[in-house]
Structure formats: C-alpha cells, structure tokens
Design a protein around this motif. Structure first.
Motif, mmCIF file in Angstrom:
data_model
loop_
_atom_site.group_PDB
_atom_site.id
_atom_site.type_symbol
_atom_site.label_atom_id
_atom_site.label_comp_id
_atom_site.label_asym_id
_atom_site.label_seq_id
_atom_site.Cartn_x
_atom_site.Cartn_y
_atom_site.Cartn_z
ATOM 1 N N GLU A 20 0.823 -1.215 0.000
ATOM 2 C CA GLU A 20 0.000 0.000 0.000
ATOM 3 C C GLU A 20 0.860 1.270 0.000
ATOM 4 O OE1 GLU A 20 -4.065 -1.802 1.919
ATOM 5 O OE2 GLU A 20 -2.798 -0.617 3.237
ATOM 6 N N THR A 23 1.690 2.046 -3.525
ATOM 7 C CA THR A 23 0.587 2.669 -4.269
ATOM 8 C C THR A 23 0.471 4.146 -3.920
ATOM 9 O OG1 THR A 23 -0.607 0.600 -4.433
ATOM 10 C CG2 THR A 23 -1.919 2.596 -4.621
ATOM 11 N N SER A 137 -3.185 -2.643 -4.942
ATOM 12 C CA SER A 137 -1.835 -2.098 -4.859
ATOM 13 C C SER A 137 -0.800 -3.206 -4.980
ATOM 14 C CB SER A 137 -1.627 -1.336 -3.540
ATOM 15 O OG SER A 137 -1.890 -2.163 -2.444
ATOM 16 N N ASN A 181 -2.353 -6.199 -12.782
ATOM 17 C CA ASN A 181 -1.221 -5.824 -11.926
ATOM 18 C C ASN A 181 -0.082 -6.843 -12.040
ATOM 19 O OD1 ASN A 181 -2.327 -3.472 -10.951
ATOM 20 N ND2 ASN A 181 -3.191 -4.402 -9.114
#
Length: 445
Positions: A20, A23, A137, A181
C-alpha cells in the motif's frame, strides 16, 4: 532552480502495508513529487503505521523524530492501521501534521495543499464501517520480488485481533485487476510475486460488503499461474480452514506457484483455540500439513503461533510445544501475546505474567531453529532452483530456493535477479546452505 517537492516514506508492519505504501508513493509521483529515502531531507514524510505489535506502536515516535531531524520544517503525515485505531494518540505526537484513517489514506494527496505546519495536527478518520471499498496495490520491494495485494479486511472475530477494527470488512480486488497488476509486475522483469492480503483465502468477496464470492481463491491461483513472464508465485499466509485440498493440488502441479506455505496456527491447544475464536481445531491443522507433505514432500511450511494468551496454563503451552515438535513443519513465527484495546481478550481472566510469556516465547524460538535446521538438512543432496537477491551482504549474495531454503554464494553482481539450478551440499555455521551450480535456469514459457 528545482521547485519539485520531495516525499519520503517509512513503512511499519506487514507485506500488505509495503504494497500500500508503494501505491501511495505512485500517487505522489503522479502529482509531481520526487521520492527520496527517509533518511534524506524531504518536504513531506509519510509514515505507514501498524498496530499488530506493541513495538510498532512505540517505534512511531522515534520515526517522527528521525523525520524532524532530517528536516525540522517538513510536513509529517501518518496513515495505516494505528492511524485508524488511535488517531488522537498519533496526532498528539509532537511534529505530526496529518493523520488519515482507512478510507482516506489513498487520497492523501487531496489533503496536502500548502504543506505548512500547523500548531495542531489534523485528523481525518472514518467509522470503520465506511471502509467498504477496495484499492488495489503492489510493491516492488527490490528487483527480484513484488508484493501483490489481492484482498483487504477481515470478517473473522478472533478475540486478540484489532485488524477488523483497523481495516474493515473482507473485500477483494477483481480478478481482471489482479491479473493486470501481475502482468505490469512481470513487464518490469521481476521474477517473483508474493500474494498478500489480510485474509487471502477469503478472496472473492466484492466491494460494499457483498458477501457473494465473484471468484474463489482457487480460481485466482489457477488464473495467476497462466500469466506470462512470472517465474514464481508465492502465497504469503493463508488460514488453515481456507486452504482447500484442491488449492494444494493445483500448487503441487503448478507452473509457477512454489511449494511454500505459511499457515497460522496460533495455538496447539483446542481449548485455547476456542478462547481465541479461531475457526478450526488442531486436528484440521494436522490434515493440512499431512496433505501438503503427501503431494509435495519437499514443501516448506511456516507457522504463526501466539504464546501467553489469557488462560494459557503451563499444560496448554506444553501441549502446543509438543504438537509443533511432532509436526512436519519447517519454521515458526512466534508472537508474544500483547493486550490490545477494544479486543475481547484484553478483558479475559487468567492473564499470563510477562516473564512467563517471554520464557515460552524463547522456548518456541529455540524449537523454530531446530525445525529449520532439520528441514535444511532434509534438502541436502537435492537439486533446487535459486533466485538471487540484489544486496551485497559482507561479500556474499543471498537467495532462496523455491521451497524457501536460504542459500549464499560469494558476491557476484551478475547473479542478481537470476535463477539457477543448484545442488544443495552443506549447511554453513551461520545456518545458510552452500551449493554447487548446475546450470543457468531457462525461463518458463
């Protein structure tokens, strides 16, 4: 003159927090910030906090001081689990300007306008029920591996845990987005992806508290195994009751998933598991380990265990110790129980004295050393594949086999981020394994 603002990040806690932070960092880069190391002078310092261990709570103040030392005028923001649970505590720390809760952390750039320091910090936190949306993320920790978040939050009610209070209900990324991703990561020549989440076996629950599983964890594993360019996929941690036989079979026959499982146990006593409100008993745990070893005899199995939980007598602890001693597992992550506000366990009777908790923890850590050594010894004489990492550690390069045996070789920069077939030969005094090179590994096709 360069007028671009500089931002630095510090992450406490788990792999999920690291993904995270990455991100959030990309959001800053998109807004025109330059990312610098936390030890350098920056205009803004972002600290991603953790609430799982007592130590993480205490370290926050030290990290704020570190930021102020690098630049006393810098704007300091706190996000993450501790920021959601105890925002008023964090904002009271000298030098902290902004505290953002679970729903706000991914919108941090919206809250940072003039970066001027105030006499009093601001808090923007939500009722945790509002954290019902999902933000995907991933973090590229180094050049060799990435942590890919696939799920967030938890619907379980374990009596010792604050994570549902800090992260909200269980919700997942869409399968399409996870695969997108994963492809992005593969395009960066990263060889290994570690799947992360709070409760990843519960993967598939949609946003807004939709309890219907759009896809299952098994479907996720099957789909990821087909993504081009990824050499290795690793499951970070999965609850024993959610690790199904079908998933174990898929991993055993997979192209890219490695034979390494991390399965929380927490206690080897059914009575204590009941007090913890865990959703299985030790007999199921034995079934999981037995199944894995049946289809992957060389698999590495890591175990989380908590010592000193309220009500844990010497007899309960010995039951856990003996259970783990007899189980065919490879290493332990030992957590000493610490009380957490707003948890049921914090008010339970039978509090275990701190010195007893510490003694039990030491015993289990000793058992972990013994287990890891036995596992490594069982791998000597076998041929494995090693992925080498990017750091020169005192003249050596380290790497991990697919089944998580840590190896070392004399430093050679050409080995960084490469895969090689090796024969494991001996265990060094430092516990790492030496090997003979067999060949350079050919990429999967």
């Amino acid at each position: 003159m360069d007028t671009r603002k500089r931002v630095a990040f510090y992450t406490l806690g788990c792999k999920l927090n690291f993904s995270e932070t990455s991100t959030i960092a990309r959001n800053f880069t998109d807004e025109g910030f330059d990312r610098v190391d936390f030890s350098e002078s920056a205009d803004i310092y972002v600290i991603n906090t953790c609430s799982v261990t007592e130590n993480a709570d205490k370290r926050f103040k030290t990290i704020v001081k570190q930021a102020q030392k690098a630049n006393p005028e810098a704007f300091v923001a706190a996000v993450g689990c501790y920021a959601q649970l105890k925002p008023e505590e964090l904002v009271a720390v000298d030098g902290v300007d902004l505290v953002l809760g679970a729903t706000e952390k991914f919108k941090i750039t919206d809250y940072i306008n003039d970066l001027s320091k105030n006499d009093h910090g601001e808090v923007h936190s939500c009722e945790i029920e509002e954290a019902d949306f999902y933000v995907g993320s991933y973090a590229v920790g180094d050049r060799t591996r990435a942590f890919l978040k696939v799920q967030d939050g938890c619907d379980y009610k374990c009596t010792y845990c604050t994570i549902p209070l800090a992260r909200g209900i269980s919700r997942s990324d869409t399968l399409t987005n996870v695969l997108k991703n994963a492809s992005e990561i593969a395009a960066q020549d990263i060889k290994e992806i570690v799947l992360t989440g709070v409760n990843i076996g519960d993967y598939g629950k949609g946003e807004f508290g939709n309890k219907k599983h759009e896809h299952t964890f098994l479907e996720l594993v099957i789909a990821l195994d087909k993504v081009d360019g990824i050499e290795r996929l690793r499951i970070s941690s999965i609850e024993p009751n959610l690790l199904k036989n079908e998933t174990i079979d898929v991993v055993a026959n997979s192209r890219a998933f490695v034979p390494h499982f991390h399965i929380p146990l927490q206690s080897g006593s059914n009575e204590i598991l009941g007090l913890m409100r865990r959703r299985y008993r030790k007999e199921l745990y034995v079934d999981r380990v037995t199944k894995i070893k049946e289809v992957m005899p060389h698999a590495c199995i890591g175990v989380d265990v908590i010592v000193g939980f309220p009500g844990e007598t010497d007899a309960h602890f010995l039951e856990t110790y003996n259970f783990l001693n007899e189980l065919d597992i490879s290493y332990l992550h030992v957590f000493t129980y610490s009380e957490r506000d707003n948890t049921t366990a914090a008010t339970m009777e039978g509090v275990v004295p701190k010195n007893v908790r510490s003694k039990r923890s030491k015993m289990l850590r000793g058992l972990s050393v013994k287990k890891r050594r036995a596992f490594y010894e069982s791998q000597l004489g076998t041929r494995r594949t090693v992925l080498f990492e990017g750091e020169n550690k005192e003249g050596y390069i380290h790497g991990f086999t697919e089944n998580y045996v840590k190896v070392k070789a004399p430093w050679n920069p050409e080995l960084v981020n490469t895969l090689h077939h090796v024969d494991l030969t001996k265990i060094d005094d430092d516990g790492m394994v030496r090997f003979d090179f067999v060949s350079t590994f050919v990429h999967h096709t």
